[in-house]
Write a protein that holds these residues in place. Sequence first.
Motif, short mmCIF file in Angstrom:
data_model
loop_
_atom_site.label_atom_id
_atom_site.label_comp_id
_atom_site.label_asym_id
_atom_site.label_seq_id
_atom_site.Cartn_x
_atom_site.Cartn_y
_atom_site.Cartn_z
N MET A 1 -3.00 46.64 0.28
CA MET A 1 -3.05 47.46 1.49
C MET A 1 -4.15 47.00 2.45
N LYS A 2 -5.26 46.51 1.90
CA LYS A 2 -6.35 46.08 2.78
C LYS A 2 -5.87 44.95 3.70
N GLU A 3 -5.07 44.05 3.14
CA GLU A 3 -4.54 42.95 3.95
C GLU A 3 -3.64 43.47 5.06
N PHE A 4 -2.84 44.49 4.73
CA PHE A 4 -1.96 45.11 5.73
C PHE A 4 -2.77 45.64 6.90
N TRP A 5 -3.84 46.40 6.60
CA TRP A 5 -4.63 47.01 7.67
C TRP A 5 -5.43 45.97 8.44
N ASN A 6 -5.96 44.97 7.76
CA ASN A 6 -6.67 43.92 8.49
C ASN A 6 -5.74 43.19 9.46
N THR A 7 -4.51 42.95 9.01
CA THR A 7 -3.53 42.29 9.88
C THR A 7 -3.20 43.17 11.08
N GLU B 1 -24.12 62.35 16.52
CA GLU B 1 -24.64 61.23 15.71
C GLU B 1 -23.54 60.87 14.72
N VAL B 2 -22.93 59.71 14.91
CA VAL B 2 -21.68 59.37 14.23
C VAL B 2 -21.91 58.39 13.09
N THR B 3 -21.36 58.74 11.92
CA THR B 3 -21.25 57.81 10.79
C THR B 3 -19.77 57.68 10.48
N ALA B 4 -19.29 56.45 10.39
CA ALA B 4 -17.87 56.22 10.12
C ALA B 4 -17.72 55.05 9.15
N PHE B 5 -16.57 55.01 8.48
CA PHE B 5 -16.29 53.85 7.64
C PHE B 5 -14.78 53.66 7.52
N ASP B 6 -14.43 52.46 7.11
CA ASP B 6 -13.04 52.08 6.84
C ASP B 6 -13.10 50.88 5.92
N TYR B 7 -12.02 50.61 5.20
CA TYR B 7 -12.11 49.43 4.33
C TYR B 7 -11.61 48.16 4.99
N SER B 8 -11.31 48.23 6.28
CA SER B 8 -10.90 47.05 7.03
C SER B 8 -12.04 46.55 7.91
N ILE B 9 -12.44 45.31 7.70
CA ILE B 9 -13.49 44.74 8.54
C ILE B 9 -13.01 44.59 9.98
N GLN B 10 -11.71 44.34 10.16
CA GLN B 10 -11.16 44.23 11.51
C GLN B 10 -11.27 45.55 12.26
N ALA B 11 -11.08 46.66 11.53
CA ALA B 11 -11.24 47.98 12.14
C ALA B 11 -12.67 48.17 12.64
N MET B 12 -13.63 47.74 11.85
CA MET B 12 -15.03 47.87 12.25
C MET B 12 -15.31 47.05 13.51
N SER C 1 -19.50 51.32 8.63
CA SER C 1 -19.58 50.38 7.51
C SER C 1 -18.20 50.12 6.94
N VAL C 2 -18.07 49.03 6.23
CA VAL C 2 -16.83 48.69 5.54
C VAL C 2 -16.95 49.19 4.11
N LYS C 3 -16.07 50.15 3.78
CA LYS C 3 -16.21 50.84 2.48
C LYS C 3 -14.86 51.40 2.08
N ASP C 4 -14.58 51.37 0.78
CA ASP C 4 -13.40 52.01 0.22
C ASP C 4 -13.75 53.46 -0.12
N VAL C 5 -12.79 54.37 0.06
CA VAL C 5 -13.09 55.78 -0.24
C VAL C 5 -13.50 55.97 -1.70
N GLN C 6 -13.02 55.12 -2.58
CA GLN C 6 -13.37 55.27 -4.00
C GLN C 6 -14.83 54.94 -4.25
#
Length: 198
Positions: free
Chosen positions: A1-7, A56-67, A84-89
């Motif tokens: 799935m990470k590849e899907f979102w990065n694409t 004051e915003v903190t956000a994350f996603d596991y896609s570096i492209q999203a960041m 930051s780039v992070k998985d919810v787990q």
Amino acid sequence: MKEFWNTRYQEPQFAYGTRPNEFFQETIDKLPAGKILLPAEGEGRNAVYAARKGWEVTAFDYSIQAMLKTFQLAERHGVTLQYSVKDVQNFEPETAIYDAIGLFYTHFPIQIRPEFHQKLVQALKPDGYVILEGFHKNQQYYTSGGPKDEALLFSLEELEAEFKDLRILSLEDKVIELDEGLYHQGKAHVVRMIAIKS
């Protein structure tokens, strides 16, 4: 799935647009600015809006492209935020540090979702809010976006159970017209929730 979102997020256009989610915007506009967490935030449309409103915003996603897209959008609007780039787990929050948490189309497997939601509750300050919009289980019959696996979609009963430690101020499902970038277009069956930590 990470590849899907990065694409998806590598495409030059913003997949879900640059305007904030309408439900998020109308809700956050009524709250005093504080610290907000936006997990699985994608390309930053909600994060940048919150930062523009003084949060004051903190956000994350596991896609570096999203960041990368988020920082591009933040620069366009002249705001700063933590992303930051992070998985919810791998999400391990501090206790009681956020005034609000926004969850928008965060559809995770049921094996990890309840535990993740419990961690979010722990991260909320007393009187902090969870603001959520996602696809209802009936969304599998619509073509406006979202997963087609019913287990990844929400029911009101699941949300009530997974956020049982909060006081739910509003919880509804409704059919709306989505107009969010390329991939959220047309009629959609969504759930919306606002809950507060007593």
